[in-house]
Motif scaffolding. Sequence first.
Motif, PDB file in Angstrom:
ATOM      1  N   LEU A 211     -15.105 -33.969  20.083  1.00 30.90           N
ATOM      2  CA  LEU A 211     -15.083 -34.076  21.569  1.00 30.90           C
ATOM      3  C   LEU A 211     -13.574 -34.029  22.139  1.00 30.90           C
ATOM      4  O   LEU A 211     -13.087 -33.327  23.009  1.00 30.90           O
ATOM      5  CB  LEU A 211     -15.597 -35.477  22.041  1.00 30.90           C
ATOM      6  N   VAL A 212     -12.626 -34.834  21.387  1.00 31.33           N
ATOM      7  CA  VAL A 212     -11.218 -34.668  21.772  1.00 31.33           C
ATOM      8  C   VAL A 212     -10.721 -33.292  21.441  1.00 31.33           C
ATOM      9  O   VAL A 212      -9.801 -32.783  22.225  1.00 31.33           O
ATOM     10  CB  VAL A 212     -10.252 -35.871  20.866  1.00 31.33           C
ATOM     11  N   ILE A 213     -10.949 -32.779  20.234  1.00 34.19           N
ATOM     12  CA  ILE A 213     -10.426 -31.501  19.956  1.00 34.19           C
ATOM     13  C   ILE A 213     -10.784 -30.431  20.839  1.00 34.19           C
ATOM     14  O   ILE A 213     -10.020 -29.644  21.424  1.00 34.19           O
ATOM     15  CB  ILE A 213     -10.889 -30.917  18.510  1.00 34.19           C
ATOM     16  N   SER A 214     -12.090 -30.361  21.259  1.00 31.20           N
ATOM     17  CA  SER A 214     -12.686 -29.440  22.407  1.00 31.20           C
ATOM     18  C   SER A 214     -11.881 -29.680  23.713  1.00 31.20           C
ATOM     19  O   SER A 214     -11.530 -28.646  24.429  1.00 31.20           O
ATOM     20  CB  SER A 214     -14.259 -29.618  22.452  1.00 31.20           C
ATOM     21  N   SER A 215     -11.726 -30.830  24.002  1.00 31.38           N
ATOM     22  CA  SER A 215     -10.864 -31.303  25.277  1.00 31.38           C
ATOM     23  C   SER A 215      -9.562 -30.739  25.199  1.00 31.38           C
ATOM     24  O   SER A 215      -8.786 -30.138  26.105  1.00 31.38           O
ATOM     25  CB  SER A 215     -10.981 -32.786  25.425  1.00 31.38           C
ATOM     26  N   VAL A 216      -8.922 -30.901  23.933  1.00 28.99           N
ATOM     27  CA  VAL A 216      -7.464 -30.127  23.818  1.00 28.99           C
ATOM     28  C   VAL A 216      -7.582 -28.693  23.809  1.00 28.99           C
ATOM     29  O   VAL A 216      -6.710 -28.024  24.576  1.00 28.99           O
ATOM     30  CB  VAL A 216      -7.014 -30.437  22.338  1.00 28.99           C
ATOM     31  N   GLY A 217      -8.632 -28.179  23.407  1.00 24.67           N
ATOM     32  CA  GLY A 217      -8.679 -26.794  23.480  1.00 24.67           C
ATOM     33  C   GLY A 217      -8.921 -26.031  24.856  1.00 24.67           C
ATOM     34  O   GLY A 217      -8.279 -25.167  25.369  1.00 24.67           O
ATOM     35  N   ILE A 218      -9.924 -26.866  25.590  1.00 21.29           N
ATOM     36  CA  ILE A 218      -9.912 -26.404  26.822  1.00 21.29           C
ATOM     37  C   ILE A 218      -8.724 -26.688  27.801  1.00 21.29           C
ATOM     38  O   ILE A 218      -8.310 -25.915  28.750  1.00 21.29           O
ATOM     39  CB  ILE A 218     -11.227 -27.416  27.591  1.00 21.29           C
TER      40      ILE A 218
ATOM     41  N   LEU B 262     -17.537 -48.594  17.935  1.00 22.61           N
ATOM     42  CA  LEU B 262     -17.575 -48.350  19.739  1.00 22.61           C
ATOM     43  C   LEU B 262     -16.073 -48.358  20.065  1.00 22.61           C
ATOM     44  O   LEU B 262     -15.896 -47.469  21.019  1.00 22.61           O
ATOM     45  CB  LEU B 262     -18.340 -49.739  20.023  1.00 22.61           C
ATOM     46  N   SER B 263     -15.181 -49.002  19.539  1.00 25.82           N
ATOM     47  CA  SER B 263     -14.107 -49.058  19.957  1.00 25.82           C
ATOM     48  C   SER B 263     -13.151 -47.738  19.718  1.00 25.82           C
ATOM     49  O   SER B 263     -12.632 -46.937  20.701  1.00 25.82           O
ATOM     50  CB  SER B 263     -13.141 -50.214  19.112  1.00 25.82           C
ATOM     51  N   GLY B 264     -13.392 -47.095  18.543  1.00 27.03           N
ATOM     52  CA  GLY B 264     -13.274 -45.416  18.353  1.00 27.03           C
ATOM     53  C   GLY B 264     -13.887 -44.841  19.045  1.00 27.03           C
ATOM     54  O   GLY B 264     -13.128 -43.776  19.695  1.00 27.03           O
ATOM     55  N   ALA B 265     -15.055 -45.073  19.508  1.00 27.36           N
ATOM     56  CA  ALA B 265     -15.797 -43.981  20.448  1.00 27.36           C
ATOM     57  C   ALA B 265     -15.399 -44.015  21.739  1.00 27.36           C
ATOM     58  O   ALA B 265     -15.085 -42.808  22.499  1.00 27.36           O
ATOM     59  CB  ALA B 265     -17.237 -44.304  20.276  1.00 27.36           C
ATOM     60  N   ALA B 266     -14.959 -45.252  22.219  1.00 35.90           N
ATOM     61  CA  ALA B 266     -14.675 -45.485  23.636  1.00 35.90           C
ATOM     62  C   ALA B 266     -13.130 -44.780  23.862  1.00 35.90           C
ATOM     63  O   ALA B 266     -12.897 -44.235  24.815  1.00 35.90           O
ATOM     64  CB  ALA B 266     -14.494 -46.712  23.927  1.00 35.90           C
ATOM     65  N   TYR B 267     -12.418 -44.773  22.782  1.00 36.60           N
ATOM     66  CA  TYR B 267     -10.807 -44.281  22.592  1.00 36.60           C
ATOM     67  C   TYR B 267     -11.034 -42.902  22.627  1.00 36.60           C
ATOM     68  O   TYR B 267     -10.311 -42.365  23.620  1.00 36.60           O
ATOM     69  CB  TYR B 267     -10.475 -44.817  21.444  1.00 36.60           C
ATOM     70  N   SER B 268     -11.988 -42.356  22.103  1.00 37.70           N
ATOM     71  CA  SER B 268     -12.045 -40.631  21.922  1.00 37.70           C
ATOM     72  C   SER B 268     -12.764 -40.456  23.541  1.00 37.70           C
ATOM     73  O   SER B 268     -11.909 -39.328  24.177  1.00 37.70           O
ATOM     74  CB  SER B 268     -13.207 -40.288  20.855  1.00 37.70           C
ATOM     75  N   VAL B 269     -13.430 -41.127  24.055  1.00 37.48           N
ATOM     76  CA  VAL B 269     -14.007 -40.728  25.190  1.00 37.48           C
ATOM     77  C   VAL B 269     -12.891 -40.759  26.319  1.00 37.48           C
ATOM     78  O   VAL B 269     -12.893 -39.884  27.242  1.00 37.48           O
ATOM     79  CB  VAL B 269     -15.153 -41.519  25.680  1.00 37.48           C
ATOM     80  N   ALA B 270     -12.042 -41.677  26.291  1.00 37.18           N
ATOM     81  CA  ALA B 270     -10.952 -42.153  27.156  1.00 37.18           C
ATOM     82  C   ALA B 270     -10.033 -40.584  26.956  1.00 37.18           C
ATOM     83  O   ALA B 270      -9.513 -40.220  28.106  1.00 37.18           O
ATOM     84  CB  ALA B 270     -10.266 -43.372  26.942  1.00 37.18           C
ATOM     85  N   TRP B 271      -9.673 -40.362  25.781  1.00 35.02           N
ATOM     86  CA  TRP B 271      -8.595 -39.459  25.534  1.00 35.02           C
ATOM     87  C   TRP B 271      -9.357 -38.166  26.171  1.00 35.02           C
ATOM     88  O   TRP B 271      -8.534 -37.231  26.661  1.00 35.02           O
ATOM     89  CB  TRP B 271      -8.330 -39.283  24.053  1.00 35.02           C
ATOM     90  N   ALA B 272     -10.523 -37.870  25.860  1.00 34.88           N
ATOM     91  CA  ALA B 272     -11.282 -36.814  26.367  1.00 34.88           C
ATOM     92  C   ALA B 272     -10.939 -36.593  27.925  1.00 34.88           C
ATOM     93  O   ALA B 272     -10.936 -35.562  28.634  1.00 34.88           O
ATOM     94  CB  ALA B 272     -12.553 -36.600  25.860  1.00 34.88           C
ATOM     95  N   GLY B 273     -11.402 -37.759  28.634  1.00 35.89           N
ATOM     96  CA  GLY B 273     -11.217 -37.885  30.238  1.00 35.89           C
ATOM     97  C   GLY B 273      -9.913 -37.390  30.266  1.00 35.89           C
ATOM     98  O   GLY B 273      -9.734 -36.671  31.648  1.00 35.89           O
ATOM     99  N   VAL B 274      -8.857 -38.026  30.002  1.00 32.18           N
ATOM    100  CA  VAL B 274      -7.744 -37.665  30.306  1.00 32.18           C
ATOM    101  C   VAL B 274      -7.245 -36.272  29.882  1.00 32.18           C
ATOM    102  O   VAL B 274      -6.507 -35.699  31.090  1.00 32.18           O
ATOM    103  CB  VAL B 274      -6.651 -38.550  29.450  1.00 32.18           C
ATOM    104  N   LEU B 275      -7.611 -35.645  29.086  1.00 30.93           N
ATOM    105  CA  LEU B 275      -7.285 -34.250  28.667  1.00 30.93           C
ATOM    106  C   LEU B 275      -7.996 -33.263  29.771  1.00 30.93           C
ATOM    107  O   LEU B 275      -7.531 -32.287  30.141  1.00 30.93           O
ATOM    108  CB  LEU B 275      -7.807 -33.928  27.219  1.00 30.93           C
TER     109      LEU B 275
END
Length: 255
Positions: free
Chosen positions: A146-153, A228-241
């Motif tokens: 999810l994070v990688i795809s958000s970076v790519g977009i 859950l902490s790691g999942a929330a961290y990834s979703v937050a980063w995806a939201g920012v990206l």
Amino acid sequence: MSAFSAMMWNGFREARRNRVTVVVGVFAAVVLLSSTLVTEVTVTTFDRVLTDFGLGMMSIILVFLAVFLSSSLLSREIERRTIFLVVSKPVSRTQFLLARLAGTMLTLGALLVAMTLVFLSQLLMFRAEITSTQLLASAGLWFELLVISSVGILFSSFAGPAVSAIATTGLYFTGHLTGDLYAIASRSESTFIQVLGKTIYYALPNLERVNFRPQATYALPVDASTFLSGAAYSVAWAGVLIALATVIFERRDFR
């Protein structure tokens, strides 16, 4: 069906029809099954090698696919001039980007589930132990994608597919090293190095937060709060990206 769902399913069908997706899916099945050859020469560490090889190959293949799909996502729309049809409709560009991301993640999720089933069937075939950490490692990989795809977009919103793919790949490797860079910089006596290490650590996503493959290899437990902490961290980063990609995409002029 709403406009968002229609665009998401359209993106999923496009990725599914893509030859790279098909080739990678077949390749994954072949590689996972070929891991049986590796276990033949590692009797004492049978379960460990099987888990490490299976999860490792899943990660490499899906990360490659995530970089390919996300970095060329907008350029394909521009080359085929379908972007002009989209922007002329009563659909916001933010909705368009989110639908494309959802379609990409649906594709990657379907492949991840298929690969996980192949992986688990291998474990059952060789009567190796199936642990909850192996399943968490597979689920954590989806959040990493999810994070990688958000970076790519994000990169594809203002750059070509080649530049986007190179930058996304570079950030993938950096994302797995930010924790080490932070630890090394913290031991330095130079204030500049310490500040630089902390800046890189906080400015870039730490992909090791959702990488549970080492724990799965050594059959170490992962508690729910850590996952859950790691999942929330990834979703937050995806939201920012994606928010950054939306700002850039909204201001882009298509002519």
